[in-house]
Every structure is written in C-alpha cells, then in structure tokens.
Design an enzyme around this catalytic site. Structure first.
Site: not given
Length: 343
Positions: A10, A16, A65, A86, A162, A187, A202
């Site tokens: 990713g 990443a 993925l 993800s 997750k 995290p 965030s």
C-alpha cells in the site's frame, strides 16, 4: 548499504510512506505495492518531501488486496514485510461485508505470499480499533495490548474489519505460518507532517479545524506522530523481542478534540483564527448522524474514554515517541507550509 529488500504494501498510504522513509534512511531496499503504476511519481515526490531521493533503491509492483495477482512477485526475495495496505470502501460501500471480507482476505493473501517466499517476519499495521472499542462501561483503562475490541458492542465497520483481520492474521501464523514471524503495530490517532494532499484521517481532523469547522465533537483520543509509528515498525521488524507481539503506538494521555482546538489556537495565532472552541452537544450529533454516514460512526465514541498506553513498546523495544502536542503541531504546520488548506 544493506542489501536486504523489505516489502511495504500500500505504497500510497500515509503510514506506509513514512515506513519507506525509515527503511530507506536505515539503508534497506524497498519494494512497494500500488494498485496502479500511475501513482509511482506521486509516491516518489512524497518521499522527496520527506527528505529521501529513493532512486533505484525503491521499486513498485502492481497488486490489489482483492486479487491474488502480483503478490508472489511482490514478496519474492524479500527478507521482511510491512503490511499496512487496507481496503477503504467508498461511495455506496457502507455495508460491513464491503469492509470485512477484503480486509481479512487481503491480510491472508499477504501472509501466504510472505510465507511462500521465505520472508522472515511481517509487521502488520493494525489499529487501536482492534483493541479499544465496543467495551462495556467499567472496562479498565488505559487499554493495552492484551485487549481486543468487543464486537458485541457498538463497533463501526472499519474497526470491526481491523479487529477481525488482525485476529485472522494471528490465527494464520499459528495454524499454517510454517515459521513465518508476525508482530503487529496498533496506532491510535496518527498525526505528524503531511507529505502531500493524501494524508491520514486524523490530519483531516486538523485541516477541518483550521478551515473553520463549526465546533468540536465530544470525543477524545490518544495521539502519536507518524514518524514514531514508522520507527516502531522498524523496531518491531528487527528486534527478536517483537516476535509474536502486539504494540500499541501511542504517546501520553488521551486528548479531547476541544483540547486539540485550544492547542492550535495557542500555537498558530492568526493562522488558527478559524478554529472553533465550541463543543457540539451530544444530542445534536446523534440527530445529525441519522442522515450523515460519517457521524454515525462517531456516535458510539461520544464521551468514550479511549486512554491507552504505549509502555510495552517503550519497555521491550526502547521506543521513545515524541510528545503528542508536537505531533499535532507538526500536522498543522505542514498543512500550512504545503498549501493544503482551503481558504
């Protein structure tokens, strides 16, 4: 110069790219996966913003993925892997299965490819969402790595994905890992300097505040700097003590969004004049969430204590994260410097 290749999945992702910066600075060669090679130039530009001209020490492979194609090629010849890719369903993909299936299957694809290629260890980028949500009142705080989110509680699809995908990863290692090692980094809210317009959720909260979002939600969260998240991935990759372990990436006590707003006002003066220090009443948020899909995921977190501790990573791996305030200020500073705010 190290000759070992590390796979980072990713490559367009915020965490990443910081993992790639940490690896390249440490002398590793990096191979990264993208869904389209058209993004290669953007990734390289972001790494330049982060201070690294990767050149031929960075290579790209197309892999998705949701498909087996490309994963064997991605893992071939790699000593380690960092898996942070993800699925991020968008538009009308709001059903749980649109999140969970691709997340679980994606993790298993990467782990199978790593095992078959003889990779030594995979560091999985999981999330606080696999640890600290859905818990009943009275559950102890702060959360630590022995906790798993309670999926019988009120848990948003992303956090559920997750949790289930990390559990599936540990199950895979136990049942058919054939010696492949796994460590996970979980995290909390990730801040720090943006490298370009594609940054973390965030940091989007910070940009919304600086652009004049009318008020703060009654939500708290722990914080961590993305540079420290990448450093923890690197430590979890090479330290023997990290084998088979989970690590919360978090710095200090949790902060309410109103405290973040006040910090921005204090540190940035005129540049933060649009930041509101009003708090939205919970009832108003609940009503708005009836017709707003994004707010719907926030409702279970209103007044929910998300305190967590990073003591394990500090003790076992010698990890020493920056203060959370420094991470938040770095986010805002980069948004202003790179011209990423709407007037």
């Amino acid at each position: 110069m190290k000759d070992e290749i590390v796979l980072v999945t990713g490559g367009t992702g915020f965490i990443a790219q910081y993992c790639m910066l940490a690896l390249l600075n440490a002398g590793y060669r990096v191979r990264t996966t993208v869904r389209s090679l058209e993004r290669e130039g953007e990734v390289r530009e972001h790494l330049r913003t982060g201070g690294v001209e990767a050149g031929d020490r960075l290579s790209f492979v197309v892999a998705n993925l949701t498909d087996d194609a490309g994963w064997a090629e991605s893992a071939a010849g790699c000593t380690y892997a960092m898996h942070g890719a993800s699925p991020t369903p968008s538009g009308d993909q709001t059903r749980e299965e649109d999140w969970i299936g691709p997340a679980v299957d994606g993790n298993l694809r990467v782990l199978r490819a790593a095992r078959d290629a003889g990779v030594k260890r995979v560091v999985l980028t999981s999330a606080f969402g696999a640890i600290g949500v859905g818990h009943k009142p009275g559950h102890r705080r702060p959360f630590d790595e022995t906790d798993w989110s309670d999926l019988t509680g009120d848990v948003a699809p992303y956090q559920k994905s997750k949790t289930l995908s990390e559990r599936a990863s540990w199950d895979f290692i136990a049942r058919e890992g054939n010696g492949l090692e796994l460590a996970s980094v979980n995290p909390v809210a990730v801040y720090g300097p943006a490298l370009g317009a594609d940054f973390s959720h965030s940091i989007r909260l910070i940009s919304n505040m600086l652009e004049g979002q009318p008020g703060c939600l009654n939500v708290n969260s722990c914080c961590v700097d993305v540079r420290d998240v990448a450093d923890l991935h690197l430590r979890a990759m090479i330290d023997p003590a990290a084998k088979g372990e989970r690590f919360l990436a978090t710095s200090g006590k949790s902060m309410w969004m109103i405290e973040v707003a006040e910090l921005l006002r204090e540190r940035f003066g005129k540049a933060a004049e649009k930041v509101s220090t009003q708090v939205w009443p919970d009832e108003q948020v609940r009503i708005a969430a009836e017709t707003n899909e994004q707010l719907k995921g926030v409702v279970p977190l209103l007044n929910y204590d998300m305190s967590a501790t990073g003591e394990k990573a500090e003790r076992l791996l010698g990890w020493a994260p920056r203060p959370k305030e420094e991470a938040i200020v770095a986010s805002a500073e980069s948004l202003i410097r790179l011209g990423l705010l709407r007037n």
